[in-house]
Each structure stands twice: as C-alpha cells, then as structure tokens.
Enzyme design. Structure first.
Site, PDB file in Angstrom:
ATOM      1  N   ASP A   1     -14.765  -0.064  10.427  1.00  0.00           N
ATOM      2  CA  ASP A   1     -15.855   0.907  10.326  1.00  0.00           C
ATOM      3  C   ASP A   1     -17.173   0.376  10.866  1.00  0.00           C
ATOM      4  OD1 ASP A   1     -13.929   2.320   8.973  1.00  0.00           O
ATOM      5  OD2 ASP A   1     -14.917   2.250   7.017  1.00  0.00           O
TER       6      ASP A   1
ATOM      7  N   GLY B   1     -19.434   6.735   9.924  1.00  0.00           N
ATOM      8  CA  GLY B   1     -19.032   5.334  10.096  1.00  0.00           C
ATOM      9  C   GLY B   1     -17.599   5.156  10.558  1.00  0.00           C
ATOM     10  N   GLN B   2     -16.931   6.277  10.842  1.00  0.00           N
ATOM     11  CA  GLN B   2     -15.508   6.185  11.219  1.00  0.00           C
ATOM     12  C   GLN B   2     -15.203   7.039  12.454  1.00  0.00           C
ATOM     13  OE1 GLN B   2     -13.006   6.996   7.735  1.00  0.00           O
ATOM     14  NE2 GLN B   2     -12.897   4.794   7.372  1.00  0.00           N
TER      15      GLN B   2
ATOM     16  N   TYR C   1     -11.797   5.804  13.692  1.00  0.00           N
ATOM     17  CA  TYR C   1     -10.693   6.165  12.785  1.00  0.00           C
ATOM     18  C   TYR C   1     -10.475   7.679  12.758  1.00  0.00           C
ATOM     19  CZ  TYR C   1      -8.024   6.038   8.329  1.00  0.00           C
ATOM     20  OH  TYR C   1      -7.072   6.169   7.328  1.00  0.00           O
TER      21      TYR C   1
ATOM     22  N   TYR D   1      -8.400   9.997  -0.692  1.00  0.00           N
ATOM     23  CA  TYR D   1      -8.622   8.608  -1.113  1.00  0.00           C
ATOM     24  C   TYR D   1      -7.491   8.159  -2.041  1.00  0.00           C
ATOM     25  CZ  TYR D   1     -13.186   8.462   1.012  1.00  0.00           C
ATOM     26  OH  TYR D   1     -14.215   8.463   1.919  1.00  0.00           O
ATOM     27  N   ILE D   2      -6.766   7.149  -1.604  1.00  0.00           N
ATOM     28  CA  ILE D   2      -5.603   6.660  -2.346  1.00  0.00           C
ATOM     29  C   ILE D   2      -5.891   5.238  -2.819  1.00  0.00           C
ATOM     30  CG2 ILE D   2      -3.105   6.264  -2.255  1.00  0.00           C
ATOM     31  CD1 ILE D   2      -3.956   9.230  -1.790  1.00  0.00           C
TER      32      ILE D   2
ATOM     33  N   GLY E   1       0.818  -1.209   0.000  1.00  0.00           N
ATOM     34  CA  GLY E   1       0.000   0.000   0.000  1.00  0.00           C
ATOM     35  C   GLY E   1       0.853   1.261   0.000  1.00  0.00           C
TER      36      GLY E   1
HETATM   37  N1  LIG Z   1      -5.633   4.216   1.411  1.00  0.00           N
HETATM   38  C1  LIG Z   1      -6.137   5.409   1.649  1.00  0.00           C
HETATM   39  O1  LIG Z   1      -6.932   5.925   0.876  1.00  0.00           O
HETATM   40  C2  LIG Z   1      -5.745   6.172   2.881  1.00  0.00           C
HETATM   41  C3  LIG Z   1      -6.254   7.450   3.038  1.00  0.00           C
HETATM   42  C4  LIG Z   1      -5.873   8.194   4.141  1.00  0.00           C
HETATM   43  C5  LIG Z   1      -5.005   7.669   5.064  1.00  0.00           C
HETATM   44  N2  LIG Z   1      -4.521   6.411   4.908  1.00  0.00           N
HETATM   45  C6  LIG Z   1      -3.587   5.911   5.901  1.00  0.00           C
HETATM   46  O2  LIG Z   1      -2.375   5.533   5.269  1.00  0.00           O
HETATM   47  C7  LIG Z   1      -1.777   4.446   5.975  1.00  0.00           C
HETATM   48  C8  LIG Z   1      -1.528   3.289   5.019  1.00  0.00           C
HETATM   49  O3  LIG Z   1      -2.767   2.884   4.450  1.00  0.00           O
HETATM   50  P1  LIG Z   1      -2.860   1.802   3.263  1.00  0.00           P
HETATM   51  O4  LIG Z   1      -4.093   2.097   2.538  1.00  0.00           O
HETATM   52  O5  LIG Z   1      -1.572   1.722   2.546  1.00  0.00           O
HETATM   53  O6  LIG Z   1      -3.105   0.465   4.137  1.00  0.00           O
HETATM   54  P2  LIG Z   1      -2.914  -1.062   3.724  1.00  0.00           P
HETATM   55  O7  LIG Z   1      -2.752  -1.202   2.250  1.00  0.00           O
HETATM   56  O8  LIG Z   1      -4.021  -1.783   4.421  1.00  0.00           O
HETATM   57  O9  LIG Z   1      -1.501  -1.440   4.426  1.00  0.00           O
HETATM   58  C9  LIG Z   1      -1.398  -1.309   5.805  1.00  0.00           C
HETATM   59  C10 LIG Z   1       0.000  -1.651   6.252  1.00  0.00           C
HETATM   60  O10 LIG Z   1       0.055  -1.472   7.683  1.00  0.00           O
HETATM   61  C11 LIG Z   1       0.445  -2.686   8.289  1.00  0.00           C
HETATM   62  N3  LIG Z   1      -0.214  -2.831   9.583  1.00  0.00           N
HETATM   63  C12 LIG Z   1      -1.547  -2.839   9.855  1.00  0.00           C
HETATM   64  N4  LIG Z   1      -1.758  -3.057  11.185  1.00  0.00           N
HETATM   65  C13 LIG Z   1      -0.531  -3.185  11.742  1.00  0.00           C
HETATM   66  C14 LIG Z   1      -0.074  -3.475  13.055  1.00  0.00           C
HETATM   67  N5  LIG Z   1      -0.919  -3.638  14.087  1.00  0.00           N
HETATM   68  N6  LIG Z   1       1.264  -3.589  13.275  1.00  0.00           N
HETATM   69  C15 LIG Z   1       2.136  -3.422  12.248  1.00  0.00           C
HETATM   70  N7  LIG Z   1       1.773  -3.134  10.990  1.00  0.00           N
HETATM   71  C16 LIG Z   1       0.454  -3.043  10.730  1.00  0.00           C
HETATM   72  C17 LIG Z   1       0.036  -3.784   7.315  1.00  0.00           C
HETATM   73  O11 LIG Z   1       0.807  -4.961   7.554  1.00  0.00           O
HETATM   74  P3  LIG Z   1       0.362  -6.374   6.856  1.00  0.00           P
HETATM   75  O12 LIG Z   1       0.777  -6.249   5.419  1.00  0.00           O
HETATM   76  O13 LIG Z   1       1.144  -7.398   7.592  1.00  0.00           O
HETATM   77  O14 LIG Z   1      -1.114  -6.499   7.025  1.00  0.00           O
HETATM   78  C18 LIG Z   1       0.362  -3.098   5.988  1.00  0.00           C
HETATM   79  O15 LIG Z   1       1.750  -3.198   5.715  1.00  0.00           O
HETATM   80  C19 LIG Z   1      -2.736   4.115   7.115  1.00  0.00           C
HETATM   81  O16 LIG Z   1      -2.333   4.764   8.300  1.00  0.00           O
HETATM   82  C20 LIG Z   1      -4.060   4.681   6.630  1.00  0.00           C
HETATM   83  O17 LIG Z   1      -4.910   4.978   7.703  1.00  0.00           O
HETATM   84  C21 LIG Z   1      -4.883   5.638   3.830  1.00  0.00           C
END
Ligand SMILES: NC(=O)c1ccc[n+]([C@@H]2O[C@H](COP(=O)([O-])OP(=O)(O)OC[C@H]3O[C@@H](n4cnc5c(N)ncnc54)[C@H](OP(=O)(O)O)[C@@H]3O)[C@@H](O)[C@H]2O)c1
Length: 241
Positions: free
Chosen positions: A88, A143-144, A147, A179-180, A13
């Site tokens: 959520d 719903g969040q 979060y 949103y990514i 991600g």
């Molecule tokens: N995607 C979006 O649109 C978006 C928007 C705003 C903010 N964010 C924020 O950006 C960050 C990354 O999001 P993403 O979308 O890339 O998420 P993702 O694809 O679900 O990847 C999450 C990563 O965090 C790791 N992780 C989750 N829980 C953990 C824990 N308890 N201990 C250690 N590592 C943990 C996962 O490890 P595993 O691979 O082992 O599961 C994975 O490497 C997050 O903080 C998210 O809230 C995302």
C-alpha cells in the site's frame, strides 16, 4: 474418485481455511505457497495436505508447479486463485516496484495459473475456477490503487473467461471478501480496526477465513454448474455491489 483441487496461497490465512474445507468436503487437495516454509510445513503436518512452493507471478514457475501437482495427484479440476499481496501507499508516492509486484502477484497469477489448466478442463468438459478478489476491487480503497486495480481486473477476467468456457462445463466465479481476520488484516493497527474499520461493517465484526472457505466449497460443487461469471460478496454488508 475424489476431484483434485489446487489452492494457491493455500497454506495459511484464507487459503489455509479453503484448503482445509475442500479436504473436509472430500476433495484431493494441493496447496501452494510462496516462501514461508515454516507455515507450510506446519500446515502440512496438521492437515496431511501436500504443499508446493512456487511464485505465482512467474508463468514458468506456475507451469512447472502445476505439472508436478498433476503428476502427483492427477488433473486439476478445481483451481482456487487465492494467492495475493498488498503493497500500500498513496499513488503519488507509489513506486513501480509496488505497482508491478501487486499487479503481477494478484492479477498476472490468474493468467499464469489458469492458462496451463484450461485446455485440460475443456477437454474433460469439467472445471471450477474460483478467483479470490476483494471488496476493494469493487469499491476502490485509499492507498490501494495497485491492489484495487488488480482485484477489479480479477472480476473482468472472471466474467470474460466464464463466457468463453460455459459450453465446456467450466464455471468461473469471483469471491469478494470484506475484512477477514487474517495476518493481512492483523497487520493493521488495532485502533484503526476498532475506530475506522469496524464501524463500516454492518455485521459489526471481521469475517473469519472459514466464511470465505464456505463460499468456495459452494461454488466448487458439481451441482453449482449453473453459477458462472458471478461475483459473490462476503463482507458483512459493508458494500452492496
Ligand atoms: N484478509 C482479508 O481481509 C482479505 C480481504 C479481501 C481479499 N483478500 C484476498 O484473499 C487472498 C488471501 O488473503 P490472506 O489475507 O489470506 O493473505 P495471507 O494471510 O497474507 O496469505 C497469503 C498466501 O498467499 C501466498 N502468496 C503470496 N504471494 C505469493 C506468490 N507470489 N506466489 C505464491 N504464493 C503467494 C502466501 O504464501 P507464503 O505463506 O509463503 O507467504 C500465503 O500462503 C488474497 O488474494 C487477498 O488479496 C483478503
């Protein structure tokens, strides 16, 4: 000598893109993850970046993991607190487990990860701490409640820690992605993305993980030393904080 950077949730991600971009910029990178061994091993094989498994919601696990990374690579100079989850549900139906898991993983991890590295950064008079918050911490999201509370907490953490450490050559900043295009967002049904989400984004598209990584590389740089306590929105114009 290349600076050492640790990215939590750095194997896929947004975190995966951050790890790759930091490596491409010349950092000596370590990536942590929670439990998806297959994704982590593939990432390691693709990038050559070492991976470490521990739960960022556990202080003891973080202290142990950081000790191992520092033994392998040297003192951590750039910490990217990226790991995060969602669970959520409308607040009136939310369980304590949904609340606690999201608060402990997203916000508790900032204490767990940063506390073990901050004294070394202060002693060495250099550090970069970059916290990946969210647009939904800035504006709230249906719903969040869990979060949004955690992500808003990350912004408060960022500002207060920035004040305490500016004199020590340490900057602390937050990035708020919109949103990514990652698995987290791909889990949302396609018609919800097309009918409800995209119309809210003036750029008319989702962001890419590399666009968040670009902001991290900018804030991590040695010559970004005057930028601290800031919240950088990367959201295609969706919310202007
Ligand atoms: N995607 C979006 O649109 C978006 C928007 C705003 C903010 N964010 C924020 O950006 C960050 C990354 O999001 P993403 O979308 O890339 O998420 P993702 O694809 O679900 O990847 C999450 C990563 O965090 C790791 N992780 C989750 N829980 C953990 C824990 N308890 N201990 C250690 N590592 C943990 C996962 O490890 P595993 O691979 O082992 O599961 C994975 O490497 C997050 O903080 C998210 O809230 C995302």
């Amino acid at each position: 000598m290349a600076r050492v950077a640790l990215v939590t949730g750095g194997t896929r991600g947004i975190g995966g893109a951050i790890s790759r971009a930091l490596k491409a910029t010349g950092y000596n990178v370590a990536a942590s993850y929670a439990g998806n061994d297959a994704a982590a091993e593939k990432f390691k094989a693709d990038t050559g970046i070492p991976v470490y498994k521990w739960d960022v919601a556990s202080f003891e696990a973080c202290a142990g993991g950081i000790k191992q990374v520092e033994a392998d690579l040297g003192p951590i100079e750039v910490l990217v607190n990226n790991a995060g989850i969602t669970k959520d549900g409308a607040f009136h139906k939310m369980t304590l487990e949904q609340w606690s898991a999201v608060i402990n993983t997203n916000l508790g991890s900032l204490f767990n990860m940063t506390r073990p590295v901050i004294e070394g950064m202060r002693a060495r008079k250099f550090g970069r701490i970059i916290n990946i918050s969210s647009i939904n911490g800035q504006k709230g999201q249906f719903g969040q409640v869990n979060y949004s509370a955690a992500k808003a907490g990350e912004i408060g953490f960022t500002k207060a820690l920035a004040l305490e450490n500016a004199k020590s050559g340490i900057t602390v900043n937050a990035i708020c992605p919109g949103y990514i295009n990652t698995e987290m967002v791909q889990a949302v049904p396609k018609d919800v993305i097309e009918k409800s989400i995209l119309p809210q984004i003036p750029a008319t598209r989702l962001g890419e993980p590399e666009e968040i990584a670009r902001a991290v590389v900018f804030l991590a740089a040695d010559d970004a030393g005057f930028i601290t306590g800031s919240t950088l929105s990367v959201n295609g114009g969706q919310y202007l904080a």
